[in-house]
Design a protein around this motif. Sequence first.
Motif, PDB file in Angstrom:
ATOM      1  N   MET A 152       0.862  -1.177   0.000  1.00  0.00           N
ATOM      2  CA  MET A 152       0.000   0.000   0.000  1.00  0.00           C
ATOM      3  C   MET A 152       0.899   1.226   0.000  1.00  0.00           C
ATOM      4  N   LEU A 153       0.780   2.029  -1.033  1.00  0.00           N
ATOM      5  CA  LEU A 153       1.605   3.230  -1.170  1.00  0.00           C
ATOM      6  C   LEU A 153       0.762   4.442  -0.794  1.00  0.00           C
ATOM      7  N   SER A 154       1.049   5.002   0.382  1.00  0.00           N
ATOM      8  CA  SER A 154       0.272   6.137   0.857  1.00  0.00           C
ATOM      9  C   SER A 154       0.978   7.437   0.497  1.00  0.00           C
ATOM     10  N   MET A 155       0.274   8.293  -0.233  1.00  0.00           N
ATOM     11  CA  MET A 155       0.807   9.608  -0.631  1.00  0.00           C
ATOM     12  C   MET A 155      -0.286  10.631  -0.355  1.00  0.00           C
ATOM     13  N   MET A 156      -0.835  10.544   0.896  1.00  0.00           N
ATOM     14  CA  MET A 156      -2.054  11.294   1.219  1.00  0.00           C
ATOM     15  C   MET A 156      -1.754  12.735   1.617  1.00  0.00           C
TER      16      MET A 156
END
Lengths: 471, 471
Positions: free
Chosen positions: A187-191
């Motif tokens: 899961m790549l989080s770029m929030m």
Amino acid sequence: MKSGDKNYMHRHDTDALYNALVEILGADCVSLDAAVAEAHAGDWSDAPRMRPRMTLLPRNPEDVARALRVLGEHRQAVVVQGGLTGLAGGATPQAGEVALSLARVNAIESFDRIGGTLTVQAGVPLEQLQTFVEAEGWFFPLDLGARGTCQIGGNAATNAGGNRVIRFGTMRDLILGLEVALPDGTMLSMMNRVTKNTTGIDLKQLFIGSEGTLGVITRIVLKLEPKPSAVNTALCAVASFDDATRLLKYLRARLANLSSFELMWQDFMSAAMDIAHLKAPFGDTYPVYVLIETLGESDDDDRRALEHSLERMLDDGIVQDVIIAQSIEHAKQLWAYRETVGELLSKLKPHAAFDIGIPMDRMNGFVEDARAALNERFSQQAHLFFGHLGDGNLHLLSGPYADAADLLKVEELIYAAVNDVQGCISAEHGIGVIKQPFLHYSRSAPELDLMGKLKALLDPAGILNVGRVTK
Amino acid sequence: MKSGDKNYMHRHDTDALYNALVEILGADCVSLDAAVAEAHAGDWSDAPRMRPRMTLLPRNPEDVARALRVLGEHRQAVVVQGGLTGLAGGATPQAGEVALSLARVNAIESFDRIGGTLTVQAGVPLEQLQTFVEAEGWFFPLDLGARGTCQIGGNAATNAGGNRVIRFGTMRDLILGLEVALPDGTMLSMMNRVTKNTTGIDLKQLFIGSEGTLGVITRIVLKLEPKPSAVNTALCAVASFDDATRLLKYLRARLANLSSFELMWQDFMSAAMDIAHLKAPFGDTYPVYVLIETLGESDDDDRRALEHSLERMLDDGIVQDVIIAQSIEHAKQLWAYRETVGELLSKLKPHAAFDIGIPMDRMNGFVEDARAALNERFSQQAHLFFGHLGDGNLHLLSGPYADAADLLKVEELIYAAVNDVQGCISAEHGIGVIKQPFLHYSRSAPELDLMGKLKALLDPAGILNVGRVTK
């Protein structure tokens, strides 16, 4: 068991994969049902429908990532599906693919009512999101015909455009942050939630507009605008394409709230009036018509600015005649010409429909040359030009064609001409599977090579939306 | 020759590399001169200066690509340099690096005066480009203090922001196309000229804001705006940060031509008046001040809309007092408070200066908590808050600090607090070498991992701007 029995192997594989997915997602989220498969067999394009071998309907972003991990372990090809309103066949299953639908990953998670940002999951339909924020005085400016069905995740994956790009930009300009499930299950989080962020490579850009080939968008932070309350609309008649560009330049400076600038050539206008039985807007006919809309907060000040601007353009001889809408009903009448497109698309079937981008200084020559070439080679068909001029986005509707080979000839002719003027073969609908064979007309060999390397980097097992965009 | 003689080997390497570069670029473009090296030994930041072992001054984009190929073959580390105005040490040479300057790659190549796009080489100074297009009725909206020296390629590589982001966006929003010389010497042309382009992965985004770590930007297609002729300016006094956000929301809807919305807290205002001997703008003091600017085409209509808007905000009690500039001279007086920043930076040296991004709904709490923590731990220093509120971009100037260890403590304190509110540690100046140790406060582990993989993919020999942004 015969090792050469492909059906058996196929069934055995499915069973192992099915069981692994049920374990992760729950039995109600993994469907082998034929009716469910039929509902996920294609998008709105003409790409041939194909039932997926299995349909996954995970309930949250984390399950999307887990499902991808299992699919990768089984080397199972998967197609990502949003609202299935695409026009390039990108979400239509190819042989042997599992469909992964985001329809249930549809929570609205948080709303910064002070700064105007909204955090949502990918499966929220566009219109639901628009309505939700408007109830609280905010506005999500992306808008397109499929609003009731398309999903915000699909809008992001395809970098959707629509009618208000001239003011608010495309979907790319409305996204602050993303979360993406990578093909390997990471899961790549770029929030990100701020407008300005200069902390290294802006990774989210890789996933916007790449049509789900590099990862599955699961969450999005959207940038909102304050809700406008005043809409003003006008229809202008102009003597030439060049005058339309002069009008555009003046209005861009004068009316910062200019939200639409739609161009219609006389041939389109005439076909529109025919099909929808509309009256001619002006006493005379003109080579080009421009539909203008502003979105603001003050009816009085906005109206006055629009009137002053168009008076000036009339005085300068850049506009020949003008109608300013006096009511909402009147504004709808002015938009009616432009909105015959749906009917024209139906009437002219089978057709070639283009959503190309042309540099502005090449646009007029392109339209004249393309019209002449089409009229010469396909004199029995209609060739109608219109577009979002402010964005350099030209639509061409050409048809009807009885012979499929002619359709291909028209596509080759137009795409080669687009290449000659350094335009792009898609400004709105994307590449998918349908425009994939023509991609080389818009992207250089080193670009195609780098796209392939990025695909291999992020999806080494080659399971995600394979064959879309790049080969 | 002794194999252990490092100096000799070093000299031998340099000779072979030097000769190869001279063959490609010409002797006048490859310098071993100490004065030239000194001129390329650092940017505007406090990063320790270091002379490059060689300075390359290629004359055109193609020679940049050729030089990179040779450098790669020699496994020679290289630092890319534009106008050397960066504040993060990204362009300051590290030990053993060759400097590659874009200063001579500075042609303005073509200008679409109809659509408003300009194609330039990377080394054109920002101000030269602004002046060039304004002479023909167009406008390039990016603007920052270093305009006379900074180069457009550096603006792109760092995704520069500045004073007008609220209306026109950052550099990323002003770029249509790029050409990039990759570390292996491949020329990657992505010279798109249209606003909307949905033909697969938008590769140029990889190079915007990645500070030259993935490739050297050589050509850029810029999106212009029509040149505005009417500027209106106002200074507002408001009772709280919350009221400033209400004012912002109203003005964003009402004044689409709003181009600046600069916030100054009372402590900043007071320090500004002290240092520049300015009079108080209002009879009373207020917790927060907002400087507003609109850019348009009609002085009358624009002025009227600004007046109507601010009257409404006064009536609603959201603004406590307001001054609308009556002349250009008067507008300069209103900007003077904000523009004391340069003097404050000098006076408070050594200081910690931050350009952080904070989500709007966390901004007020962040400022209050940070001010309290700094006042408690560093009561002898000034801690001044101001920023581009429309962009969520907060500046904090804290100093002077006699002890370098205290500076580090202040940085740790602020960056950890930024992390807590999901902000970003740089909204304008970038990471370079100076903020590299703090990057983990803004980017997740999977993000850092993917950045590293992209770096390895595009620069497998590891020669380009190594140690900037990522380790």
